[in-house]
Motif scaffolding. Structure first.
Motif, mmCIF file in Angstrom:
data_model
loop_
_atom_site.group_PDB
_atom_site.id
_atom_site.type_symbol
_atom_site.label_atom_id
_atom_site.label_comp_id
_atom_site.label_asym_id
_atom_site.label_seq_id
_atom_site.Cartn_x
_atom_site.Cartn_y
_atom_site.Cartn_z
ATOM 1 N N LEU A 169 0.814 -1.214 0.000
ATOM 2 C CA LEU A 169 0.000 0.000 0.000
ATOM 3 C C LEU A 169 0.848 1.265 0.000
ATOM 4 N N ARG A 170 2.135 1.142 0.317
ATOM 5 C CA ARG A 170 3.021 2.301 0.415
ATOM 6 C C ARG A 170 2.339 3.413 1.219
ATOM 7 N N PRO A 171 2.037 3.148 2.474
ATOM 8 C CA PRO A 171 1.176 4.039 3.253
ATOM 9 C C PRO A 171 1.712 5.453 3.443
ATOM 10 N N ALA A 172 3.025 5.623 3.590
ATOM 11 C CA ALA A 172 3.557 6.967 3.822
ATOM 12 C C ALA A 172 3.291 7.871 2.630
ATOM 13 N N SER A 173 3.660 7.427 1.438
ATOM 14 C CA SER A 173 3.480 8.266 0.255
ATOM 15 C C SER A 173 2.023 8.329 -0.189
ATOM 16 N N THR A 174 1.298 7.222 -0.050
ATOM 17 C CA THR A 174 -0.110 7.221 -0.440
ATOM 18 C C THR A 174 -0.922 8.152 0.449
ATOM 19 N N SER A 175 -0.660 8.103 1.741
ATOM 20 C CA SER A 175 -1.377 8.996 2.653
ATOM 21 C C SER A 175 -0.960 10.445 2.431
ATOM 22 N N ALA A 176 0.307 10.672 2.101
ATOM 23 C CA ALA A 176 0.761 12.047 1.847
ATOM 24 C C ALA A 176 -0.010 12.659 0.685
ATOM 25 N N ARG A 177 -0.208 11.894 -0.369
ATOM 26 C CA ARG A 177 -0.971 12.424 -1.504
ATOM 27 C C ARG A 177 -2.404 12.725 -1.108
ATOM 28 N N ALA A 178 -3.006 11.822 -0.332
ATOM 29 C CA ALA A 178 -4.380 12.039 0.106
ATOM 30 C C ALA A 178 -4.483 13.256 1.019
ATOM 31 N N VAL A 179 -3.546 13.398 1.936
ATOM 32 C CA VAL A 179 -3.572 14.511 2.881
ATOM 33 C C VAL A 179 -3.338 15.836 2.159
ATOM 34 N N VAL A 180 -2.366 15.874 1.267
ATOM 35 C CA VAL A 180 -2.081 17.114 0.532
ATOM 36 C C VAL A 180 -3.301 17.551 -0.274
ATOM 37 N N ASP A 181 -3.939 16.618 -0.959
ATOM 38 C CA ASP A 181 -5.137 16.954 -1.739
ATOM 39 C C ASP A 181 -6.270 17.420 -0.827
ATOM 40 N N ALA A 182 -6.442 16.749 0.306
ATOM 41 C CA ALA A 182 -7.514 17.117 1.237
ATOM 42 C C ALA A 182 -7.261 18.492 1.844
ATOM 43 N N MET A 183 -6.012 18.782 2.165
ATOM 44 C CA MET A 183 -5.693 20.080 2.750
ATOM 45 C C MET A 183 -5.837 21.194 1.724
ATOM 46 N N ALA A 184 -5.462 20.923 0.496
ATOM 47 C CA ALA A 184 -5.639 21.923 -0.553
ATOM 48 C C ALA A 184 -7.118 22.247 -0.749
ATOM 49 N N ALA A 185 -7.958 21.217 -0.643
ATOM 50 C CA ALA A 185 -9.401 21.411 -0.842
ATOM 51 C C ALA A 185 -10.061 22.162 0.307
ATOM 52 N N THR A 186 -9.475 22.058 1.502
ATOM 53 C CA THR A 186 -10.093 22.664 2.682
ATOM 54 C C THR A 186 -9.380 23.930 3.155
ATOM 55 N N GLY A 187 -8.251 24.262 2.537
ATOM 56 C CA GLY A 187 -7.534 25.472 2.901
ATOM 57 C C GLY A 187 -6.653 25.353 4.132
ATOM 58 N N VAL A 188 -6.418 24.150 4.609
ATOM 59 C CA VAL A 188 -5.531 23.939 5.756
ATOM 60 C C VAL A 188 -4.097 23.886 5.238
ATOM 61 N N ARG A 189 -3.170 24.571 5.921
ATOM 62 C CA ARG A 189 -1.832 24.705 5.362
ATOM 63 C C ARG A 189 -0.725 23.988 6.138
ATOM 64 N N ARG A 190 -0.883 23.786 7.437
ATOM 65 C CA ARG A 190 0.238 23.282 8.246
ATOM 66 C C ARG A 190 0.183 21.775 8.371
ATOM 67 N N LEU A 191 1.248 21.105 7.952
ATOM 68 C CA LEU A 191 1.327 19.643 7.960
ATOM 69 C C LEU A 191 2.678 19.205 8.501
ATOM 70 N N LEU A 192 2.650 18.264 9.448
ATOM 71 C CA LEU A 192 3.879 17.680 9.988
ATOM 72 C C LEU A 192 3.783 16.165 9.906
ATOM 73 N N VAL A 193 4.852 15.515 9.456
ATOM 74 C CA VAL A 193 4.852 14.063 9.284
ATOM 75 C C VAL A 193 6.107 13.465 9.910
ATOM 76 N N VAL A 194 6.042 12.165 10.172
ATOM 77 C CA VAL A 194 7.206 11.425 10.670
ATOM 78 C C VAL A 194 7.896 10.735 9.497
ATOM 79 N N SER A 195 9.173 10.961 9.358
ATOM 80 C CA SER A 195 9.972 10.312 8.330
ATOM 81 C C SER A 195 11.046 9.465 9.031
#
Length: 211
Positions: A80-106
């Motif tokens: 499922l490649r969860p880190a990158s797959t979720s990043a794409r989903a989160v970035v798209d969701a944040m762009a749609a809702t206007g939320v700008r601040r994102l922090l992730v664990v690498s």
């Protein structure tokens, strides 16, 4: 602040929820199986959500001041490649809702140049970890590439080996370098991520952290 925590039942995710509540934030904890999070609090909302699905993520990030994600692979092989797959989903969701601040664990080994790291880590342990955990780190590299192209105020936190032990409440940090140490408690990863939420010096950067 209103914070959304993705992967709230994971090792770092649970610590994010606990520390955020202790700091006085309002927390939305998003996870596929809400029953896995036993914590209850008047400022905590636990919701069912799939971090790999943009429509599901959109519902839980809407209205948040910041989104913090502990999503990653549970083992060495995850199709499922969860880190990158979720990043794409989160970035798209944040762009749609206007939320700008994102922090992730690498992860620390993504600092391939080895800046700010001991020689032994840079020349021996880092390359060895890439051989053993190549799929995990490749997924995290894809995740960071998504963040760098997102236009969001993102931060990728890169810890070394994670430990389940009480946090020290302090940590070392290095922007676009490090981590300097070999280990860090998951509680201190959460502490760092919450500290970085309002720190503009970490915007658009990868930050190495360690005890």
């Amino acid at each position: 602040m209103k914070l959304t925590v993705l992967g709230a039942s994971g090792g770092v995710g649970r610590q994010l929820v606990t520390h955020a509540l202790a700091d006085g934030h309002e927390v939305t904890a998003a996870l596929r199986s809400p029953e896995k999070l036993a914590e209850r609090h008047e400022r905590l909302t636990v919701v069912r959500a799939d971090a790999l699905d943009v429509a599901s993520v959109r519902k839980v990030v809407d209205g948040a001041d910041a989104v913090l994600s502990g999503i990653g692979q549970a083992g060495r092989h995850d199709p499922l490649r969860p880190a990158s797959t979720s990043a794409r989903a989160v970035v798209d969701a944040m762009a749609a809702t206007g939320v700008r601040r994102l922090l992730v664990v690498s992860a620390g080994p993504l600092n391939r140049a080895g800046a700010g790291q001991p020689v032994l880590t840079r020349k021996v342990f880092g390359p060895l970890l890439w051989v053993v955990l190549r799929e995990v780190y490749a997924d995290l590299e894809r995740m960071e590439a998504v963040l760098r192209g997102s236009g969001l105020d993102w931060t990728s936190v890169r810890p070394p080996r994670l430990l389940d032990k009480p946090g020290r409440g302090r940590y070392r940090r290095a922007v676009e370098a490090g981590p300097a140490g070999a280990t860090i408690a998951r509680a201190d990863v959460a502490r760092a991520m919450l500290d970085f939420v309002a720190d503009p010096q970490t915007y658009g950067r990868a930050v190495g952290i360690s005890n």
